[in-house]
Design a protein around this motif. Structure first.
Motif, mmCIF file in Angstrom:
data_model
loop_
_atom_site.group_PDB
_atom_site.id
_atom_site.type_symbol
_atom_site.label_atom_id
_atom_site.label_comp_id
_atom_site.label_asym_id
_atom_site.label_seq_id
_atom_site.Cartn_x
_atom_site.Cartn_y
_atom_site.Cartn_z
ATOM 1 N N ASP A 35 0.838 -1.210 0.000
ATOM 2 C CA ASP A 35 0.000 0.000 0.000
ATOM 3 C C ASP A 35 0.870 1.257 0.000
ATOM 4 O O ASP A 35 0.548 2.247 -0.642
ATOM 5 C CB ASP A 35 -0.920 0.021 1.225
ATOM 6 C CG ASP A 35 -2.122 -0.900 1.028
ATOM 7 O OD1 ASP A 35 -2.320 -1.384 -0.101
ATOM 8 O OD2 ASP A 35 -2.854 -1.131 2.001
ATOM 9 N N HIS A 36 1.995 1.207 0.762
ATOM 10 C CA HIS A 36 2.892 2.366 0.779
ATOM 11 C C HIS A 36 3.535 2.546 -0.599
ATOM 12 O O HIS A 36 3.654 3.661 -1.087
ATOM 13 C CB HIS A 36 3.984 2.193 1.845
ATOM 14 C CG HIS A 36 3.447 2.237 3.234
ATOM 15 N ND1 HIS A 36 4.196 1.963 4.350
ATOM 16 C CD2 HIS A 36 2.203 2.523 3.697
ATOM 17 C CE1 HIS A 36 3.437 2.077 5.432
ATOM 18 N NE2 HIS A 36 2.231 2.408 5.060
ATOM 19 N N ALA A 37 3.943 1.422 -1.199
ATOM 20 C CA ALA A 37 4.549 1.485 -2.536
ATOM 21 C C ALA A 37 3.561 2.098 -3.525
ATOM 22 O O ALA A 37 3.940 2.895 -4.385
ATOM 23 C CB ALA A 37 4.975 0.091 -2.996
ATOM 24 N N TRP A 40 3.766 5.784 -3.021
ATOM 25 C CA TRP A 40 5.029 6.394 -3.485
ATOM 26 C C TRP A 40 5.017 6.637 -4.988
ATOM 27 O O TRP A 40 5.507 7.657 -5.446
ATOM 28 C CB TRP A 40 6.223 5.485 -3.166
ATOM 29 C CG TRP A 40 6.513 5.318 -1.717
ATOM 30 C CD1 TRP A 40 6.312 6.244 -0.717
ATOM 31 C CD2 TRP A 40 7.042 4.154 -1.077
ATOM 32 N NE1 TRP A 40 6.682 5.704 0.491
ATOM 33 C CE2 TRP A 40 7.134 4.428 0.314
ATOM 34 C CE3 TRP A 40 7.456 2.897 -1.531
ATOM 35 C CZ2 TRP A 40 7.618 3.504 1.232
ATOM 36 C CZ3 TRP A 40 7.937 1.990 -0.612
ATOM 37 C CH2 TRP A 40 8.014 2.282 0.750
ATOM 38 N N VAL A 41 4.481 5.675 -5.757
ATOM 39 C CA VAL A 41 4.612 5.789 -7.223
ATOM 40 C C VAL A 41 3.758 6.926 -7.809
ATOM 41 O O VAL A 41 3.964 7.303 -8.949
ATOM 42 C CB VAL A 41 4.297 4.455 -7.969
ATOM 43 C CG1 VAL A 41 5.251 3.355 -7.547
ATOM 44 C CG2 VAL A 41 2.847 4.042 -7.787
ATOM 45 N N VAL A 42 2.803 7.455 -7.020
ATOM 46 C CA VAL A 42 1.985 8.552 -7.550
ATOM 47 C C VAL A 42 2.259 9.870 -6.816
ATOM 48 O O VAL A 42 1.445 10.784 -6.850
ATOM 49 C CB VAL A 42 0.466 8.223 -7.503
ATOM 50 C CG1 VAL A 42 0.142 7.113 -8.479
ATOM 51 C CG2 VAL A 42 0.016 7.862 -6.094
ATOM 52 N N GLU A 43 3.418 9.953 -6.158
ATOM 53 C CA GLU A 43 3.758 11.217 -5.498
ATOM 54 C C GLU A 43 4.039 12.295 -6.550
ATOM 55 O O GLU A 43 4.447 11.978 -7.674
ATOM 56 C CB GLU A 43 4.992 11.018 -4.593
ATOM 57 C CG GLU A 43 4.624 10.374 -3.264
ATOM 58 C CD GLU A 43 5.842 10.117 -2.391
ATOM 59 O OE1 GLU A 43 6.980 10.311 -2.863
ATOM 60 O OE2 GLU A 43 5.644 9.701 -1.241
ATOM 61 N N GLY A 95 5.259 -2.860 -8.571
ATOM 62 C CA GLY A 95 6.108 -4.058 -8.512
ATOM 63 C C GLY A 95 7.585 -3.700 -8.451
ATOM 64 O O GLY A 95 8.336 -4.248 -7.639
ATOM 65 N N GLU A 96 8.006 -2.732 -9.290
ATOM 66 C CA GLU A 96 9.421 -2.308 -9.299
ATOM 67 C C GLU A 96 9.812 -1.697 -7.955
ATOM 68 O O GLU A 96 10.893 -1.957 -7.429
ATOM 69 C CB GLU A 96 9.655 -1.252 -10.396
ATOM 70 C CG GLU A 96 9.718 -1.828 -11.796
ATOM 71 C CD GLU A 96 9.619 -0.731 -12.865
ATOM 72 O OE1 GLU A 96 9.943 0.446 -12.563
ATOM 73 O OE2 GLU A 96 9.212 -1.061 -13.999
ATOM 74 N N GLU A 97 8.934 -0.871 -7.430
ATOM 75 C CA GLU A 97 9.173 -0.208 -6.138
ATOM 76 C C GLU A 97 9.339 -1.263 -5.035
ATOM 77 O O GLU A 97 10.235 -1.185 -4.198
ATOM 78 C CB GLU A 97 7.984 0.706 -5.843
ATOM 79 C CG GLU A 97 8.156 1.655 -4.692
ATOM 80 C CD GLU A 97 9.056 2.848 -5.003
ATOM 81 O OE1 GLU A 97 9.994 3.044 -4.216
ATOM 82 O OE2 GLU A 97 8.844 3.560 -5.991
ATOM 83 N N ILE A 98 8.457 -2.260 -5.054
ATOM 84 C CA ILE A 98 8.500 -3.334 -4.047
ATOM 85 C C ILE A 98 9.800 -4.125 -4.167
ATOM 86 O O ILE A 98 10.479 -4.375 -3.172
ATOM 87 C CB ILE A 98 7.271 -4.265 -4.218
ATOM 88 C CG1 ILE A 98 5.993 -3.550 -3.758
ATOM 89 C CG2 ILE A 98 7.451 -5.564 -3.449
ATOM 90 C CD1 ILE A 98 4.709 -4.253 -4.143
ATOM 91 N N VAL A 99 10.151 -4.502 -5.399
ATOM 92 C CA VAL A 99 11.358 -5.310 -5.621
ATOM 93 C C VAL A 99 12.601 -4.544 -5.153
ATOM 94 O O VAL A 99 13.477 -5.103 -4.484
ATOM 95 C CB VAL A 99 11.472 -5.719 -7.112
ATOM 96 C CG1 VAL A 99 12.834 -6.303 -7.420
ATOM 97 C CG2 VAL A 99 10.379 -6.729 -7.458
ATOM 98 N N SER A 114 0.813 -7.235 1.852
ATOM 99 C CA SER A 114 -0.101 -6.784 0.808
ATOM 100 C C SER A 114 -1.489 -7.378 1.017
ATOM 101 O O SER A 114 -1.642 -8.598 1.065
ATOM 102 C CB SER A 114 0.423 -7.204 -0.564
ATOM 103 O OG SER A 114 -0.528 -6.862 -1.557
ATOM 104 N N PRO A 115 -2.518 -6.504 1.105
ATOM 105 C CA PRO A 115 -3.874 -7.038 1.241
ATOM 106 C C PRO A 115 -4.296 -7.795 -0.022
ATOM 107 O O PRO A 115 -5.144 -8.676 0.026
ATOM 108 C CB PRO A 115 -4.740 -5.801 1.466
ATOM 109 C CG PRO A 115 -3.921 -4.640 1.002
ATOM 110 C CD PRO A 115 -2.481 -5.032 1.134
#
Length: 203
Positions: A35-37, A40-43, A95-99, A114-115
């Motif tokens: 959820d945090h990732a 982050w990707v839409v900041e 996915g990239e952010e998580i990896v 991850s829910p």
């Protein structure tokens, strides 16, 4: 140094997965929250936010330039093809952010919280899956209390999430969270000791 193996942690709304994740963090385990990732990707300043504004128009932005999640949710709620467009844009980036975040882990194993671990296919990033489970009535009570939500609202969220059976099918470990917090924390500690003995998530 060996690369940490990845544990997927999931559970329905109100199952207590945040409390479980927090205790793993307290024990020194590196946790990445999907959820945090996703936030982050839409900041502001990120390419994904520019693409969203270009596609949906400037009314999905707040006055401070941040994404107006409520406005965006209204737009995609009515239109499945818009939701698919958004998912196609965001899922690979999330996915990239998580990896990248999992790769920076220094603990013997790392956790992806991850829910939507099962529905989003994120379980493929993990070597083992822990499902935090709770009786539905308890999930309802906890969520209504936490979010000040009505029973109908919580039922709707429960319906949208993976069926319990689907989640449990993917589980290597199940933590039934139907008692108090001290008991839950002792169960996390028991699992932690077990996980420290594993290689690549396997005994």
């Amino acid at each position: 140094m060996t690369t940490p193996w990845i544990l997927g942690l999931t559970g329905g709304i109100g199952s207590g997965k945040s409390a479980v994740a927090q205790h793993f963090i307290d024990l020194g385990v590196h946790c990445v929250d999907a959820d945090h990732a996703a936030r982050w990707v839409v900041e502001p300043g990120k390419p994904a936010l520019a693409a969203i504004v270009e596609h949906f128009g400037p009314d999905v932005l707040q006055a401070n330039g941040e994404l107006d999640r409520t406005a965006l949710r209204h737009r995609i709620f009515q239109a499945p093809e818009e939701r698919r467009w958004l998912e196609a844009l965001l899922h690979p980036l999330i996915g990239e952010e998580i990896v990248a975040s999992l790769a920076s882990a220094k603990s013997p194993y790392a956790i992806l919280v991850s829910p939507l671990l099962v529905e989003s296919g994120q379980h493929k990033l993990t070597q083992r899956v822990l499902v935090v489970d709770a009786p539905e009535q308890l999930q309802l009570q906890r969520t209504m209390l936490r979010d000040q939500a009505s029973e109908e609202q919580v039922h709707a969220i429960l319906k949208a999430q993976a069926l319990r059976e689907d989640r449990l099918k993917h589980a290597d470990d199940v933590l039934l969270n139907d008692r108090d917090l001290p008991w839950l924390q002792s169960e996390v500690e028991r699992l932690h000791r077990f996980y420290l003995t594993l290689h690549g998530g396997q005994p």
